[in-house]
Design a protein around this motif. Sequence first.
Motif, PDB file in Angstrom:
ATOM      1  N   ARG A  61       0.797  -1.310   0.076  1.00  0.00           N
ATOM      2  CA  ARG A  61      -0.027  -0.072   0.190  1.00  0.00           C
ATOM      3  C   ARG A  61       0.756   1.275  -0.096  1.00  0.00           C
ATOM      4  O   ARG A  61       0.243   2.462  -0.275  1.00  0.00           O
ATOM      5  CB  ARG A  61      -0.874  -0.070   1.243  1.00  0.00           C
ATOM      6  N   SER A  62       2.063   1.327   0.307  1.00  0.00           N
ATOM      7  CA  SER A  62       2.835   2.519   0.269  1.00  0.00           C
ATOM      8  C   SER A  62       3.966   2.504  -0.598  1.00  0.00           C
ATOM      9  O   SER A  62       4.117   1.658  -1.284  1.00  0.00           O
ATOM     10  CB  SER A  62       3.473   2.639   1.769  1.00  0.00           C
ATOM     11  N   SER A  63       4.149   3.827  -0.951  1.00  0.00           N
ATOM     12  CA  SER A  63       5.277   3.814  -1.994  1.00  0.00           C
ATOM     13  C   SER A  63       6.848   4.206  -1.181  1.00  0.00           C
ATOM     14  O   SER A  63       7.756   4.644  -1.869  1.00  0.00           O
ATOM     15  CB  SER A  63       4.974   4.794  -2.915  1.00  0.00           C
ATOM     16  N   GLY A  64       6.829   4.046   0.040  1.00  0.00           N
ATOM     17  CA  GLY A  64       8.006   4.504   0.831  1.00  0.00           C
ATOM     18  C   GLY A  64       8.922   3.337   1.066  1.00  0.00           C
ATOM     19  O   GLY A  64       8.955   2.435   0.192  1.00  0.00           O
ATOM     20  N   ASP A  65       9.893   3.553   1.535  1.00  0.00           N
ATOM     21  CA  ASP A  65      11.042   2.959   1.872  1.00  0.00           C
ATOM     22  C   ASP A  65      10.626   1.473   2.599  1.00  0.00           C
ATOM     23  O   ASP A  65      10.243   1.718   3.720  1.00  0.00           O
ATOM     24  CB  ASP A  65      12.172   3.538   2.692  1.00  0.00           C
ATOM     25  N   ALA A  66      10.872   0.511   1.910  1.00  0.00           N
ATOM     26  CA  ALA A  66      10.496  -0.874   2.214  1.00  0.00           C
ATOM     27  C   ALA A  66      11.507  -1.507   2.837  1.00  0.00           C
ATOM     28  O   ALA A  66      11.353  -2.864   2.827  1.00  0.00           O
ATOM     29  CB  ALA A  66       9.583  -1.432   1.303  1.00  0.00           C
ATOM     30  N   THR A  67      12.820  -1.151   3.140  1.00  0.00           N
ATOM     31  CA  THR A  67      13.960  -1.938   3.296  1.00  0.00           C
ATOM     32  C   THR A  67      13.903  -2.432   4.921  1.00  0.00           C
ATOM     33  O   THR A  67      13.594  -1.647   5.826  1.00  0.00           O
ATOM     34  CB  THR A  67      15.028  -1.196   3.287  1.00  0.00           C
ATOM     35  N   GLN A  68      14.168  -3.502   5.063  1.00  0.00           N
ATOM     36  CA  GLN A  68      14.169  -4.108   6.262  1.00  0.00           C
ATOM     37  C   GLN A  68      15.807  -5.222   6.307  1.00  0.00           C
ATOM     38  O   GLN A  68      15.950  -5.737   5.126  1.00  0.00           O
ATOM     39  CB  GLN A  68      12.784  -5.284   6.562  1.00  0.00           C
ATOM     40  N   PRO A  69      16.082  -5.391   7.297  1.00  0.00           N
ATOM     41  CA  PRO A  69      15.992  -5.233   8.649  1.00  0.00           C
ATOM     42  C   PRO A  69      16.193  -3.707   8.825  1.00  0.00           C
ATOM     43  O   PRO A  69      17.134  -3.276   8.238  1.00  0.00           O
ATOM     44  CB  PRO A  69      16.719  -5.969   9.642  1.00  0.00           C
ATOM     45  N   ALA A  70      15.164  -3.097   9.751  1.00  0.00           N
ATOM     46  CA  ALA A  70      15.638  -1.656  10.111  1.00  0.00           C
ATOM     47  C   ALA A  70      16.696  -1.845  11.176  1.00  0.00           C
ATOM     48  O   ALA A  70      16.710  -2.423  12.226  1.00  0.00           O
ATOM     49  CB  ALA A  70      14.418  -0.852  10.524  1.00  0.00           C
ATOM     50  N   THR A  71      17.797  -0.793  11.196  1.00  0.00           N
ATOM     51  CA  THR A  71      18.788  -0.665  12.318  1.00  0.00           C
ATOM     52  C   THR A  71      18.899   0.614  12.510  1.00  0.00           C
ATOM     53  O   THR A  71      18.755   1.504  11.593  1.00  0.00           O
ATOM     54  CB  THR A  71      20.092  -1.376  11.580  1.00  0.00           C
ATOM     55  N   ASP A  72      19.803   0.669  13.672  1.00  0.00           N
ATOM     56  CA  ASP A  72      19.984   2.119  14.179  1.00  0.00           C
ATOM     57  C   ASP A  72      21.541   2.216  14.256  1.00  0.00           C
ATOM     58  O   ASP A  72      22.389   1.049  14.340  1.00  0.00           O
ATOM     59  CB  ASP A  72      19.173   2.690  15.376  1.00  0.00           C
ATOM     60  N   GLU A  73      21.856   3.332  14.883  1.00  0.00           N
ATOM     61  CA  GLU A  73      23.617   3.608  15.039  1.00  0.00           C
ATOM     62  C   GLU A  73      24.073   2.727  16.124  1.00  0.00           C
ATOM     63  O   GLU A  73      25.426   2.709  16.360  1.00  0.00           O
ATOM     64  CB  GLU A  73      23.864   5.039  15.053  1.00  0.00           C
ATOM     65  N   ARG A  74      23.126   2.142  17.206  1.00  0.00           N
ATOM     66  CA  ARG A  74      23.574   1.626  18.363  1.00  0.00           C
ATOM     67  C   ARG A  74      23.698  -0.019  18.064  1.00  0.00           C
ATOM     68  O   ARG A  74      23.975  -0.769  18.920  1.00  0.00           O
ATOM     69  CB  ARG A  74      22.566   1.922  19.480  1.00  0.00           C
ATOM     70  N   GLY A  75      23.179  -0.455  16.695  1.00  0.00           N
ATOM     71  CA  GLY A  75      23.395  -1.808  16.511  1.00  0.00           C
ATOM     72  C   GLY A  75      21.935  -2.656  16.625  1.00  0.00           C
ATOM     73  O   GLY A  75      21.828  -3.710  16.542  1.00  0.00           O
ATOM     74  N   ASN A  76      20.948  -1.794  17.120  1.00  0.00           N
ATOM     75  CA  ASN A  76      19.647  -2.492  17.265  1.00  0.00           C
ATOM     76  C   ASN A  76      18.901  -2.973  16.010  1.00  0.00           C
ATOM     77  O   ASN A  76      19.330  -1.976  15.040  1.00  0.00           O
ATOM     78  CB  ASN A  76      18.575  -1.795  18.017  1.00  0.00           C
ATOM     79  N   ALA A  77      18.443  -3.931  15.808  1.00  0.00           N
ATOM     80  CA  ALA A  77      17.683  -4.320  14.442  1.00  0.00           C
ATOM     81  C   ALA A  77      16.369  -4.817  14.760  1.00  0.00           C
ATOM     82  O   ALA A  77      15.867  -5.062  15.959  1.00  0.00           O
ATOM     83  CB  ALA A  77      18.309  -5.346  13.991  1.00  0.00           C
ATOM     84  N   LEU A  78      15.236  -4.370  13.642  1.00  0.00           N
ATOM     85  CA  LEU A  78      14.013  -4.670  13.868  1.00  0.00           C
ATOM     86  C   LEU A  78      13.497  -5.208  12.630  1.00  0.00           C
ATOM     87  O   LEU A  78      13.859  -4.787  11.486  1.00  0.00           O
ATOM     88  CB  LEU A  78      13.324  -3.438  14.240  1.00  0.00           C
ATOM     89  N   CYS A  79      12.977  -6.612  12.639  1.00  0.00           N
ATOM     90  CA  CYS A  79      12.284  -6.953  11.479  1.00  0.00           C
ATOM     91  C   CYS A  79      10.912  -7.216  11.697  1.00  0.00           C
ATOM     92  O   CYS A  79      10.561  -7.493  13.020  1.00  0.00           O
ATOM     93  CB  CYS A  79      12.720  -8.542  11.253  1.00  0.00           C
ATOM     94  N   TRP A  80       9.858  -6.882  10.981  1.00  0.00           N
ATOM     95  CA  TRP A  80       8.295  -7.134  11.442  1.00  0.00           C
ATOM     96  C   TRP A  80       7.692  -7.572   9.881  1.00  0.00           C
ATOM     97  O   TRP A  80       8.060  -7.551   8.874  1.00  0.00           O
ATOM     98  CB  TRP A  80       7.753  -5.707  11.924  1.00  0.00           C
ATOM     99  N   ASN A  81       6.692  -8.307  10.224  1.00  0.00           N
ATOM    100  CA  ASN A  81       5.720  -9.041   9.288  1.00  0.00           C
ATOM    101  C   ASN A  81       4.222  -8.461   9.567  1.00  0.00           C
ATOM    102  O   ASN A  81       3.814  -8.488  10.510  1.00  0.00           O
ATOM    103  CB  ASN A  81       5.677 -10.395   9.434  1.00  0.00           C
ATOM    104  N   GLY A  82       3.865  -7.469   8.417  1.00  0.00           N
ATOM    105  CA  GLY A  82       2.509  -6.735   8.391  1.00  0.00           C
ATOM    106  C   GLY A  82       2.906  -5.206   8.076  1.00  0.00           C
ATOM    107  O   GLY A  82       4.011  -4.922   7.582  1.00  0.00           O
ATOM    108  N   GLU A  83       2.162  -4.580   8.433  1.00  0.00           N
ATOM    109  CA  GLU A  83       2.006  -2.963   8.089  1.00  0.00           C
ATOM    110  C   GLU A  83       2.267  -2.303   9.299  1.00  0.00           C
ATOM    111  O   GLU A  83       1.723  -2.621  10.446  1.00  0.00           O
ATOM    112  CB  GLU A  83       0.741  -2.785   7.538  1.00  0.00           C
ATOM    113  N   TRP A  84       2.901  -1.115   8.967  1.00  0.00           N
ATOM    114  CA  TRP A  84       2.815  -0.204  10.042  1.00  0.00           C
ATOM    115  C   TRP A  84       2.063   1.073   9.799  1.00  0.00           C
ATOM    116  O   TRP A  84       1.860   1.411   8.506  1.00  0.00           O
ATOM    117  CB  TRP A  84       4.317   0.753   9.920  1.00  0.00           C
ATOM    118  N   PHE A  85       1.213   1.351  10.839  1.00  0.00           N
ATOM    119  CA  PHE A  85       0.083   2.186  10.621  1.00  0.00           C
ATOM    120  C   PHE A  85       0.518   3.661  11.088  1.00  0.00           C
ATOM    121  O   PHE A  85       1.026   3.489  12.264  1.00  0.00           O
ATOM    122  CB  PHE A  85      -1.372   1.823  11.079  1.00  0.00           C
ATOM    123  N   GLN A  86       0.253   4.683  10.809  1.00  0.00           N
ATOM    124  CA  GLN A  86       0.300   6.180  11.215  1.00  0.00           C
ATOM    125  C   GLN A  86      -0.752   6.739  12.125  1.00  0.00           C
ATOM    126  O   GLN A  86      -1.819   6.251  11.545  1.00  0.00           O
ATOM    127  CB  GLN A  86       0.882   6.851  10.475  1.00  0.00           C
TER     128      GLN A  86
END
Length: 86
Positions: A61-86
Amino acid sequence: MCGIAGILWAAAEDAPTAEDAKAAVLKLAGRCGIARRGPDSLDACVPAPHVALAASVLTMRSSGDATQPATDERGNALCWNGEWFQ
């Protein structure tokens, strides 16, 4: 439909290099069919010396960035299955 794969080595000293760990989890994602579940993105990360994560994304449904795993500068990582809603 997205897909998530992970490898956890019993001890950090038993784990391969980060590059080899990333290659191993991407190979697992291919063997398990996860790569086909999300043709828009397939990537992997090694957030800890004995952990490798891979995630594939199918953007529905979105045209945004769909890259996973999401990571931050501290080394945390997040993978998800499903949609994020605002």
